[in-house]
Design an enzyme around this catalytic site. Structure first.
Site, short mmCIF file in Angstrom:
data_model
loop_
_atom_site.label_atom_id
_atom_site.label_comp_id
_atom_site.label_asym_id
_atom_site.label_seq_id
_atom_site.Cartn_x
_atom_site.Cartn_y
_atom_site.Cartn_z
N ARG A 16 0.85 -1.20 0.00
CA ARG A 16 0.00 0.00 0.00
C ARG A 16 0.89 1.25 0.00
O ARG A 16 2.11 1.16 0.05
CB ARG A 16 -0.92 -0.01 1.22
N ASP A 63 9.39 -10.19 6.34
CA ASP A 63 9.68 -9.13 7.31
C ASP A 63 11.10 -8.67 7.01
O ASP A 63 12.06 -9.43 7.16
CB ASP A 63 9.56 -9.70 8.73
N TYR A 154 12.15 7.63 15.00
CA TYR A 154 11.96 7.71 13.55
C TYR A 154 12.93 8.71 12.91
O TYR A 154 13.52 8.44 11.86
CB TYR A 154 10.51 8.11 13.30
N ALA A 157 16.34 7.20 12.78
CA ALA A 157 16.43 6.16 11.73
C ALA A 157 16.48 6.80 10.34
O ALA A 157 17.28 6.39 9.48
CB ALA A 157 15.23 5.21 11.84
N LYS A 158 15.66 7.82 10.11
CA LYS A 158 15.61 8.43 8.78
C LYS A 158 16.87 9.25 8.49
O LYS A 158 17.30 9.33 7.34
CB LYS A 158 14.35 9.30 8.65
P1 NAP Z 1 2.36 2.83 5.01
O1 NAP Z 1 1.15 3.22 4.25
O2 NAP Z 1 2.23 2.60 6.48
O3 NAP Z 1 2.97 1.53 4.31
C1 NAP Z 1 4.12 0.93 4.83
C2 NAP Z 1 4.12 -0.54 4.42
O4 NAP Z 1 5.32 -1.14 4.97
C3 NAP Z 1 2.91 -1.31 4.99
O5 NAP Z 1 2.32 -2.11 4.01
C4 NAP Z 1 3.56 -2.15 6.10
O6 NAP Z 1 2.92 -3.40 6.34
C5 NAP Z 1 4.95 -2.39 5.51
N1 NAP Z 1 5.88 -2.85 6.53
C6 NAP Z 1 5.98 -2.44 7.82
N2 NAP Z 1 6.93 -3.12 8.46
C7 NAP Z 1 7.44 -4.01 7.58
C8 NAP Z 1 8.43 -5.02 7.66
N3 NAP Z 1 9.10 -5.25 8.80
N4 NAP Z 1 8.68 -5.77 6.57
C9 NAP Z 1 8.01 -5.56 5.42
N5 NAP Z 1 7.05 -4.63 5.28
C10 NAP Z 1 6.76 -3.86 6.35
O7 NAP Z 1 3.53 3.91 4.86
P2 NAP Z 1 3.84 5.01 3.72
O8 NAP Z 1 3.30 6.29 4.18
O9 NAP Z 1 3.53 4.49 2.36
O10 NAP Z 1 5.43 5.13 3.91
C11 NAP Z 1 6.36 4.45 3.09
C12 NAP Z 1 7.76 4.91 3.46
O11 NAP Z 1 7.86 6.33 3.29
C13 NAP Z 1 8.14 4.63 4.90
O12 NAP Z 1 9.51 4.30 4.99
C14 NAP Z 1 7.87 5.94 5.59
O13 NAP Z 1 8.63 6.08 6.78
C15 NAP Z 1 8.29 6.92 4.51
N6 NAP Z 1 7.69 8.25 4.65
C16 NAP Z 1 6.35 8.43 4.62
C17 NAP Z 1 5.83 9.72 4.76
C18 NAP Z 1 4.35 10.01 4.73
O14 NAP Z 1 3.98 11.18 4.95
N7 NAP Z 1 3.48 9.04 4.46
C19 NAP Z 1 6.70 10.81 4.93
C20 NAP Z 1 8.06 10.57 4.97
C21 NAP Z 1 8.55 9.29 4.82
P3 NAP Z 1 1.82 -3.54 7.50
O15 NAP Z 1 0.65 -2.77 7.04
O16 NAP Z 1 1.54 -5.01 7.55
O17 NAP Z 1 2.43 -2.99 8.73
#
Ligand code: NAP
Length: 253
Positions: A16, A63, A154, A157-158
């Protein structure tokens, strides 16, 4: 590799959000895509979107913080799709809290998924890239790398992923491999929706308030990030390495 051979991309956390949009976008660029997430069944929608458009993709449950699962997942990708030469380390989790309330387990979970996960995935894929004499690695950082209240785990880590990226660029450049980092600002996904719930706001209101703080006056969509990742993973980006691109609708302080 011949130039007509289809390059294989791995995108983690691609069930997603940003990962799913990236997988679909890379497939549209002609890549075969391994859609990796914790739950293999949850990857079905992303895989179906790609195959319905005539692309090649497989769902892989793993994972990213588990060494054995990562090794098995990458071996399966190599076997079923071909050697992975493009890697997008996108899987992520939040465990926000103020420092004095943050548990060791919340610290460790965030470090394990973002840092250990990116390390394990990159180590497993790099041998295929070295053999191919070509590779593209993109690590998802965040505007939170610059510091964000309630995200000491977070943001550490980032920021760590930015150093990881620069070191990969220096170590792997001579093998035709580039490494770059994309650092999103506010992107509308389940992750930011969960944050809205945590602070007791409706998602639409939360996004509207966020948009007022962003120079382009809107929050980002997953495709905004997929576009930047498509550039870094393209053949034409071979002289761009070790960079951090903030994709946030404006400059950050
Ligand atoms: P998201 O919608 O929460 O999607 C993250 C996906 O990663 C989920 O499907 C989750 O699975 C999966 N995941 C979590 N832990 C995992 C693991 N150990 N092994 C494999 N898959 C795993 O997040 P997003 O917003 O698309 O974010 C994607 C990336 O962009 C992340 O690294 C996030 O930190 C970064 N980011 C996002 C934003 C933002 O505003 N959205 C901003 C800056 C950076 P589950 O659903 O099963 O947990």
């Amino acid at each position: 590799m011949s130039t007509t051979e289809q390059r294989v991309a791995v995108v983690t956390g691609a069930a997603r959000g940003i990962g799913a949009a990236t997988a679909v976008r890379l497939a549209a660029e002609g890549r075969a895509v391994a859609v990796i997430d914790l739950d293999e069944a949850a990857c079905k929608d992303t895989v179906e979107k790609i195959t319905a458009a005539g692309g090649r993709a497989i769902a892989v449950g793993a994972d990213v913080s588990d060494e054995a699962q990562v090794e098995a997942a990458v071996a399966r990708v190599a076997e079923e799709l071909g050697a992975p030469v493009i890697l997008v380390n996108n899987a992520g989790v939040l465990r926000d809290n103020l420092l004095f309330k943050m548990s060791v387990s919340d610290w460790d979970t965030v470090m394990n998924v973002h840092l250990r996960g990116s390390f394990l995935m990159t180590r497993a894929c790099q041998k295929h890239m070295v053999d191919a004499g070509f590779g593209r690695i993109v690590n998802l950082s965040s505007s939170s790398a610059l510091g964000n209240r309630g995200q000491v785990n977070y943001s550490a880590a980032k920021a760590g992923l930015q150093g990881f990226t620069k070191t990969l660029a220096k170590e792997l450049g001579k093998f035709g491999i580039t490494a770059n980092s994309v650092a999103p600002g506010f992107i509308a996904t389940e992750m930011t929706k969960a944050t809205a719930e945590r602070v007791g706001m409706g998602f639409e209101d939360f996004k509207a308030v966020a948009a007022t703080q962003i120079p382009v006056q809107r929050v980002g969509e997953p495709e905004d990030i997929a576009n930047a990742i498509a550039f870094f993973t393209g053949d034409a980006a071979g002289f761009v390495s070790g960079q951090v691109l903030y994709v946030a609708g404006g400059p950050l302080d």
